[in-house]
Design a protein around this motif. Sequence first.
Motif, mmCIF file in Angstrom:
data_model
loop_
_atom_site.group_PDB
_atom_site.id
_atom_site.type_symbol
_atom_site.label_atom_id
_atom_site.label_comp_id
_atom_site.label_asym_id
_atom_site.label_seq_id
_atom_site.Cartn_x
_atom_site.Cartn_y
_atom_site.Cartn_z
ATOM 1 N N LEU A 29 0.811 -1.216 0.000
ATOM 2 C CA LEU A 29 0.000 0.000 0.000
ATOM 3 C C LEU A 29 0.844 1.265 0.000
ATOM 4 N N SER A 30 2.130 1.137 0.230
ATOM 5 C CA SER A 30 2.960 2.300 0.526
ATOM 6 C C SER A 30 3.046 3.300 -0.622
ATOM 7 N N THR A 31 2.725 2.877 -1.827
ATOM 8 C CA THR A 31 2.838 3.790 -2.966
ATOM 9 C C THR A 31 1.506 4.411 -3.362
ATOM 10 N N TYR A 32 0.469 4.135 -2.576
ATOM 11 C CA TYR A 32 -0.860 4.609 -2.930
ATOM 12 C C TYR A 32 -1.480 5.504 -1.858
ATOM 13 N N ALA A 33 -2.275 6.452 -2.311
ATOM 14 C CA ALA A 33 -3.179 7.117 -1.389
ATOM 15 C C ALA A 33 -4.316 6.151 -1.054
ATOM 16 N N ILE A 34 -4.776 6.208 0.179
ATOM 17 C CA ILE A 34 -5.838 5.319 0.649
ATOM 18 C C ILE A 34 -6.951 6.166 1.254
ATOM 19 N N GLY A 35 -8.160 5.737 1.018
ATOM 20 C CA GLY A 35 -9.300 6.448 1.567
ATOM 21 C C GLY A 35 -10.172 5.560 2.426
ATOM 22 N N TRP A 36 -10.856 6.201 3.361
ATOM 23 C CA TRP A 36 -11.896 5.536 4.145
ATOM 24 C C TRP A 36 -13.249 6.132 3.755
ATOM 25 N N PHE A 37 -14.249 5.260 3.666
ATOM 26 C CA PHE A 37 -15.572 5.653 3.251
ATOM 27 C C PHE A 37 -16.578 4.945 4.145
ATOM 28 N N ASP A 56 1.737 12.780 4.618
ATOM 29 C CA ASP A 56 1.875 14.201 4.899
ATOM 30 C C ASP A 56 0.628 15.001 4.535
ATOM 31 N N ILE A 57 -0.261 14.391 3.760
ATOM 32 C CA ILE A 57 -1.527 15.032 3.420
ATOM 33 C C ILE A 57 -2.664 14.145 3.921
ATOM 34 N N ARG A 58 -3.540 14.726 4.732
ATOM 35 C CA ARG A 58 -4.690 13.992 5.267
ATOM 36 C C ARG A 58 -5.910 14.895 5.113
ATOM 37 N N ASN A 59 -6.942 14.360 4.527
ATOM 38 C CA ASN A 59 -8.167 15.113 4.321
ATOM 39 C C ASN A 59 -9.317 14.434 5.051
ATOM 40 N N TYR A 60 -10.257 15.271 5.523
ATOM 41 C CA TYR A 60 -11.381 14.754 6.295
ATOM 42 C C TYR A 60 -12.677 15.394 5.834
ATOM 43 N N PRO A 109 -7.609 12.846 -3.223
ATOM 44 C CA PRO A 109 -8.906 13.527 -3.254
ATOM 45 C C PRO A 109 -9.907 12.839 -2.333
ATOM 46 N N LEU A 110 -10.859 13.595 -1.859
ATOM 47 C CA LEU A 110 -11.913 13.026 -1.022
ATOM 48 C C LEU A 110 -13.146 12.794 -1.898
#
Length: 128
Positions: A29-37, A56-60, A109-110
């Motif tokens: 997973l280390s090379t990907y952005a991951i999202g929770w839904f 370093d980037i976290r969106n909510y 992106p969210l």
Amino acid sequence: QLQLVESGGGLVKPGESLRLSCAASSCTLSTYAIGWFRQAPGKEREAVSCISKSADIRNYADSVKGRFTISRDNSKNTVYLQMNNLKPEDTGVYYCAKARTPYYSNNPPLRISEYNYWGQGTQVTVSS
């Protein structure tokens, strides 16, 4: 093929906490952005949070800001969602997913449409 597995859900009372985990098999997973839904009964799936590959980037989503914290441990190939001060409206099935393109690795992106390889989900129920 990449498989994501969510865990950590459960039944809690309002104000309590849970920590969800999203683990991957067959792929790092280390090379990907991951999202929770999440998806509440009778409602559409909505984005909750996302994290860049280096964290370093976290969106909510506005509804969880200040209560939820997303993090990742790339050495364990796992992404977490710490959920504090849970409310009944947080009830739903929680899913993690991988950003569908490396373009988003550093600027996640969210938006649900930008994620694929969904896990099976873990149920979170907040009720007194």
